[in-house]
Structures are given as C-alpha cells and as structure tokens.
Design a protein around this motif. Sequence first.
Motif, PDB file in Angstrom:
ATOM      1  N   GLU A  87       1.055   0.086  -4.731  1.00  0.00           N
ATOM      2  CA  GLU A  87       0.553  -1.117  -5.409  1.00  0.00           C
ATOM      3  C   GLU A  87      -0.742  -1.553  -4.718  1.00  0.00           C
ATOM      4  O   GLU A  87      -0.815  -2.573  -4.043  1.00  0.00           O
ATOM      5  N   ARG A  88      -1.744  -0.730  -4.909  1.00  0.00           N
ATOM      6  CA  ARG A  88      -2.965  -0.868  -4.111  1.00  0.00           C
ATOM      7  C   ARG A  88      -3.785  -2.097  -4.479  1.00  0.00           C
ATOM      8  O   ARG A  88      -4.366  -2.735  -3.613  1.00  0.00           O
ATOM      9  N   ALA A  89      -3.824  -2.418  -5.775  1.00  0.00           N
ATOM     10  CA  ALA A  89      -4.601  -3.588  -6.188  1.00  0.00           C
ATOM     11  C   ALA A  89      -4.060  -4.854  -5.525  1.00  0.00           C
ATOM     12  O   ALA A  89      -4.826  -5.680  -5.008  1.00  0.00           O
ATOM     13  N   GLU A  90      -2.740  -5.002  -5.534  1.00  0.00           N
ATOM     14  CA  GLU A  90      -2.142  -6.180  -4.915  1.00  0.00           C
ATOM     15  C   GLU A  90      -2.312  -6.137  -3.400  1.00  0.00           C
ATOM     16  O   GLU A  90      -2.535  -7.183  -2.766  1.00  0.00           O
ATOM     17  N   ASP A 149      -1.361 -10.997 -18.245  1.00  0.00           N
ATOM     18  CA  ASP A 149      -1.376 -10.927 -16.783  1.00  0.00           C
ATOM     19  C   ASP A 149       0.033 -11.140 -16.232  1.00  0.00           C
ATOM     20  O   ASP A 149       0.312 -12.146 -15.583  1.00  0.00           O
ATOM     21  N   GLU A 192      -5.378   6.085   1.079  1.00  0.00           N
ATOM     22  CA  GLU A 192      -5.911   6.362  -0.252  1.00  0.00           C
ATOM     23  C   GLU A 192      -6.853   7.553  -0.258  1.00  0.00           C
ATOM     24  O   GLU A 192      -7.439   7.884  -1.276  1.00  0.00           O
ATOM     25  N   TRP A 204      -4.835  -4.884  -1.740  1.00  0.00           N
ATOM     26  CA  TRP A 204      -6.214  -5.277  -1.414  1.00  0.00           C
ATOM     27  C   TRP A 204      -6.445  -6.767  -1.691  1.00  0.00           C
ATOM     28  O   TRP A 204      -7.219  -7.421  -0.983  1.00  0.00           O
ATOM     29  N   ARG A 205      -5.758  -7.282  -2.713  1.00  0.00           N
ATOM     30  CA  ARG A 205      -5.888  -8.730  -2.950  1.00  0.00           C
ATOM     31  C   ARG A 205      -5.374  -9.516  -1.745  1.00  0.00           C
ATOM     32  O   ARG A 205      -6.018 -10.462  -1.276  1.00  0.00           O
ATOM     33  N   GLU A 219      -7.498  -2.288   7.497  1.00  0.00           N
ATOM     34  CA  GLU A 219      -8.349  -1.820   6.394  1.00  0.00           C
ATOM     35  C   GLU A 219      -8.576  -0.313   6.477  1.00  0.00           C
ATOM     36  O   GLU A 219      -8.475   0.400   5.467  1.00  0.00           O
ATOM     37  N   ALA A 257       0.823  -1.202   0.000  1.00  0.00           N
ATOM     38  CA  ALA A 257       0.000   0.000   0.000  1.00  0.00           C
ATOM     39  C   ALA A 257       0.858   1.254   0.000  1.00  0.00           C
ATOM     40  O   ALA A 257       0.579   2.224  -0.712  1.00  0.00           O
ATOM     41  N   ARG A 271       1.730  -0.054 -16.029  1.00  0.00           N
ATOM     42  CA  ARG A 271       0.691   0.343 -15.075  1.00  0.00           C
ATOM     43  C   ARG A 271       0.117   1.723 -15.397  1.00  0.00           C
ATOM     44  O   ARG A 271      -1.075   1.959 -15.257  1.00  0.00           O
TER      45      ARG A 271
END
Length: 543
Positions: A154-157, A491, A186, A159-160, A179, A150, A515
């Motif tokens: 690399e927010r997507a990773e 991917d 963000e 949150w995954r 969380e 975070a 990205r």
Amino acid sequence: MNPTPGHLPGRNDPCHCGSGRKYKHCCARVESFADPFEHMSLLMYVLQQLPRTELRKLPLAGLDLEEVGHIGDQWRRGGRAADAEALLERVFAEPDRLDGRAQFAFDVLADCYDVLGHPKKKERLIERIGQARDRTLRSAALHRRITILADRGERAEAWRLFGEAQRHEPGNPMLATLELTMLMGEKKFDRMRERGQFWIARLARDREHDYGDLIDKIRELVSDPVSISLKYDAAERPGLAQLRSLLAVMPPVACHYELERAEDEAELVPTPALAVLEAQWHDLTQVAKPDLTNLDAGDPDAWERLAPGIPWLADHPLAWQSFEVLDDLALAVQDTDLMAGAESLLEPLLARTQALLRATIEQNDGGDCAIPWGFVANRPALRLLVALYYLRRDQRRADEALALARWMVIGLNPHDNHGLREEYVRLLLERGDADGALAVCDRYPDDAIVGTLFGRPLALFILGRHVDAADALRAAHAGRPNVLPMLVADDPKAPRSDDRWVEVGGKEEAWLYRRAHRALWERAGALPWARGIVVESRRPRRR
C-alpha cells in the motif's frame, strides 16, 4: 523490508530515544550483541532468574527503561522472544506515563511480535503508542505504520504517512533511513541515490550533531543498494553469501525427469539418481511447504533449517536440476526477512525453473500434456512459475508476464488452482484484447473469482454487447455486493487488512479489485454505467 527504526544514527549523535545520552552509550549498545556478556548488568542477571509469569507482573518503577529494552532485545536475539514479550508488554501497559526513553523497548516489542507471529498484537501496540502523549513515541509508531503499509504494497498510503511524519518531526534523522529503505523496497534505485545525496547534504549541514556515521552508512547504501543489503543480510544468515556465489555458477539446465502420463495430463517423475539426491537434501533441510496454493509458508525460521544444505549443494551439482531443491531454496528466501537483495536471489531460481520445465516437456514430447496441480509432484515447479509471473509483473516486464500467465492458464494447469486467470484477464484487457479476455472468462462459466466475475461484463461492455454486459454485471453484483460500490466510489477508505488472508466477498477483496482494475473501467468509460447498476440494485422491488 521491515527496517527497525533507530539502529543507524552516528555513535556520537544524541540518541533518538529522547534520553539526551550519546547514541554510543544508549541505543548503539545493541550493535555489540556479538558478545552477549559485554553489557551484562545486574538487572539482566535478576530478570533472567524470573519465570515468565513473574515478568508479566514485574513492578517497573525506578527501572531504566532503556536498559529493559536492551535486555528484551538480547533475549529476542537469543531465542527468548516470548520472555522478552512478557517483560516488555508490562512496560507498555500505561503508555501515557512513558517518554522517549521507552522508544527502543517499543521497537523491540514490535519485533518480538513479528518473531512470535502475533500481527494483531503488533497492530494494537502501534495504534496505542500512536496515541501516546510523548512525541518521540508517536513518531516511532508512525514509522512502524509506514513500514507495514509499504510491506503490504500500500505504497500510496505509506508515502502519505511519510509526509505526515516529516511534518510531525522534521528533524528526526531516522526519516532518512526510512525513506531510503522504502525506495529500496520499491526498487527505485535511481531515486534512492538522489534522495541519499539530499540526506547526506542535509545531515552534514547540522552543526549541532555529528551524523558522520549515519552519513557514511547512507553513502555506502546508495552506492550499490542490492550488494549492500545482501552484505547486511549475509552477516546474520549463514550460507546466504555462499548461495549467491553458487547461483552465479549453476550448471546448465538438463532434464532429469520423465513424464508419467494419464490421458492428457502428466506427472513429473525424477530419475532414480535425482530422487536419491532429493532424499539426501531433505535429510539435511526441513523447509515447510505452503498451505494450498500459497507462494510462501510464512515460516520465519526457514533459512535456519535450510542453511545446512547450502555447502552440500556445492558438492552435488546434479541437485540444481531438481524442482524440489529449487522450490525449497525459493521458499526459504521468500520467508526470510531480506531487503532489496531478495530479488537478486529469487530471480535466477525462478528463471531456472521455467527453463528446466520447458526442457523437461520438450525432451519428453509433452507439449500436448497438462502438468496439473493435482499431482503433488508437480507443485514445486508450478509454484515457482506462479512466483515468476508475479516477479515479472512487478518488474513491469509485461510481455513475459502475459506469456507466463497464458502458459499456466491455457497450457500447464487449466484448472488454474492459483487463480492466475484473474491476472490473465486483466493483462488482456489492459492490452485492449476484450475478445481474448472474454474467451478466458468463458473457459470458467461458473467462476467465483472476482477478477473474472467482473472481467466478463467489462469485456462485454467494451465489445458493445451492452445487454449481455448488463446481465453479467447484475449477476456479478449479486454474488459480490461489496465490489461495485467500492469500485465506483470516488474516494473510499481502505479497509483493515488481515495481512495473510482475504475474506471471500469481504471489503478487502473489493478494495483489492478496485486497486488493480479501476483504471480499466475508467479507460473503457464503464464507471457511469456501473454506478447505474448500483443505484438500480438499491431500489425496492415492486411486488
């Protein structure tokens, strides 16, 4: 951001470290560090007598690892991070022999690596503990990994992995603070309030544990995230609250510079009165300046050395007209590990810089002059303007970001030492201005910056100049062979990051380009064409 998991449960909760003790008798002890002797123990007394070399060889059999963790934490807070590192590294020599009682020691050791500037050692520790047998330790390592991702954007990773953490240990109350802190980082304050209410309701339904203190802290946090984070930050950093107050009453912008011209370029020269104040300021404060064109110096002690200057600022309002002073203040804020409140401190400093520079140029009739990076005296102002660009970009204030990029690249600093032309080209392409993007690329015909190197063929493709586009793309691919395969892959896996430096021509550079730019290639319908260039480049050449 960097929240330390484990500092917020209610004092009557079972401690998350797995010991079975109430938190107020275990990990909550760190909250009482205001009195360094309150929890002095015989073990601490003994360990304090040992040199660092002996700490690295200390036999740990029979020692209370929770207490060892708290001793390490007190040392870290007291300026003995290297001793804490030596002690705690011994604890984690054989992680499979540990259980949840070592979790706090793990958090402290990771914090020590931050203080000492050992990111690789921290990463290896997290990887090792992520493979430990104990569920609590694995969960703590996963939380740390999420936080690092975070912080890197690399927010997507992140949150995954957060979803994975929920499946791994759904009852861990630290998921709530993790969380909410991610959402705070963000700036998603509405979503943060929504999730805060969810966690309050969920924790309140748990009849086996008393989460009253944690619920109160969540409720306070979501009520006003910026103010609360600043309050927590100010409690640990003298002068922070006063700086916030001073920012609210800064004097109006007024020019106290002359432009010393050399043909079509100029250097910012402070008036004698302002120069005297800058000398006094530097006598009080020692803020490290970044290397080259970095926007921060990576100096975790910057605030400590800047703090003595804050009361002085209150008595010297003219100092607010100095680019040097504004630069030092912004650098200290950026280099200090603040939470969401950092932006509320940075924004007025950066916006003031923009207004002050415009006023300076106007008063000196310097509209036809560049203010280039090559003059050292110009660097504080330019550094702050670039920081303002990235702030506006992150705030999605696209018009202001575009105007700043144009002013920097076309007007103030045409040599563009910061590489802002890459951002400018991307913004123009996002707006469908392929002609404008191509014109910027043409200003730098031998450019090696990846954004303009690949922005040129994309702009040509959009303009229908397909032969020129293909030639430009082949040349770009020859110069940066990692970029196109990464761009067209369906991917790809994110490469490891160095956190601070990006290797020119390396896979991380290619990943960052993908990205930021892949959506442009998709929208232009250029990805199949780019794949064809990749395939073509892999064919053996005929002799």
